[in-house]
Design an enzyme around this catalytic site. Structure first.
Site, mmCIF file in Angstrom:
data_model
loop_
_atom_site.group_PDB
_atom_site.id
_atom_site.type_symbol
_atom_site.label_atom_id
_atom_site.label_comp_id
_atom_site.label_asym_id
_atom_site.label_seq_id
_atom_site.Cartn_x
_atom_site.Cartn_y
_atom_site.Cartn_z
ATOM 1 N N GLU A 202 0.851 -1.610 -0.171
ATOM 2 C CA GLU A 202 0.398 0.406 0.066
ATOM 3 C C GLU A 202 1.014 1.611 -0.193
ATOM 4 O O GLU A 202 1.752 1.503 0.861
ATOM 5 C CB GLU A 202 -0.825 -0.355 1.094
ATOM 6 C CG GLU A 202 -1.762 1.405 1.585
ATOM 7 C CD GLU A 202 -3.043 0.774 2.530
ATOM 8 O OE1 GLU A 202 -2.554 0.339 3.289
ATOM 9 O OE2 GLU A 202 -3.754 2.463 1.882
ATOM 10 N N GLU B 142 -12.022 2.932 3.959
ATOM 11 C CA GLU B 142 -11.184 3.457 5.194
ATOM 12 C C GLU B 142 -11.288 4.289 5.310
ATOM 13 O O GLU B 142 -10.566 5.519 5.224
ATOM 14 C CB GLU B 142 -10.097 2.932 5.079
ATOM 15 C CG GLU B 142 -8.945 3.352 5.859
ATOM 16 C CD GLU B 142 -7.821 2.472 5.937
ATOM 17 O OE1 GLU B 142 -6.807 1.870 7.025
ATOM 18 O OE2 GLU B 142 -7.301 3.711 5.093
#
Ligand code: LER
Ligand code: MN
Length: 261
Positions: free
Chosen positions: A145, A239
């Site tokens: 990520e 998120e």
């Protein structure tokens, strides 16, 4: 493409209630934080068998620090990442989200021999060859990520992540693209998604201000069009901050995103 939501964003007193609520709002998946997951793996597994939702992913949660100068910190990180990859496989998740390093470099500046970033690159590749083999063996995927520059100095863009994936050359390492970080780091989110295309195995959703999609100014329409163009068929997990009453704002954000899916 399917919508998922991080467990901690869902209202509900128990996991069962949270899963029921997420299903009611239109989600198909749930993402768990890795931190305490291994202690509650049996509970999560048994609850998931009764739910219509699938586990999309596990988000980080390993102890230690993969790019630390301290061998013990690296050993703990590698051990935990391997165990969480196994948990991800057991739960049928796409994989484990992995951030190599938060904040500034921890490795020393050895210039003119090597700068911290060169050491980090070489160390990360060494670790990735091992983690990729383990991911392949247990049937999971390590999801690199990229984060924005205020959270890490190291891996900021999808192009950088593609370089690692191609260098390692294993189906055990792929990329996850987070709209909040991309909004800060990518010159053109849709073009970056098209370039990283086949390596993107997971997506995080948050608007420009890291509130639920629909509450900021990120252009999800063009981003989702790019995802569709590259044939993206996996999960995209919320998120972000959930404003107001989640019973109202979560389904509203789902409806907002569905118009671009
Ligand atoms: C951190 O900002 C983030 O986006 C998470 O997915 C990784 O811990
Ligand atoms: Mn993220």
């Amino acid at each position: 493409m399917k919508l998922a939501c991080q467990e901690n964003l869902a209202p509900g007193r128990t996991l069962k209630e949270k899963l029921e609520n997420l299903a009611k709002y239109g989600f198909e998946g749930v993402e768990f934080w890795g931190r305490d997951l291994r202690d509650r793996l049996d509970e999560v597994k048994s609850e998931m068998t009764r739910s219509s939702l699938k586990v999309s992913t596990i988000c980080a949660g390993y102890r230690g620090s993969p790019l630390s100068p301290d061998p013990e910190e690296r050993r703990v990180a590698v051990e935990d990442v391997k165990a969480l990859l196994e948990a991800a496989a057991e739960l049928g998740a796409v994989g484990l989200i992995f951030v190599p390093v938060f904040g500034p470099p921890k490795l020393p500046d050895l210039s003119p021999y090597k700068k911290p970033e060169e050491l980090e690159r070489e160390l990360l590749l060494t670790l990735l060859y091992d983690l990729a083999r383990h991911a392949e063996k247990v049937g999971s995927v390590l999801l690199l990520e990229p984060l924005n520059r205020y959270e890490t100095h190291f891996l900021n863009t999808l192009d950088q992540a593609v370089e690692y994936v191609e260098e390692v050359g294993s189906s055990g390492v792929r990329i996850m693209a987070d709209f909040f970080h991309m909004n800060i780091e990518e010159a053109d989110i849709a073009e970056s998604i098209r370039r990283a295309g086949k390596y993107i195995y997971h997506v995080h959703l948050a608007d420009s201000n890291r509130v639920l999609p629909g509450w900021g100014h990120t252009d999800f329409e063009s981003g989702f069009r790019a995802l569709k163009d590259v044939g993206y068929d996996k999960f995209m997990a919320m998120e972000c901050r959930v404003p107001g009453d989640p019973e109202e704002s979560l389904p509203r954000s789902v409806a907002y995103l569905k118009q671009f899916m």
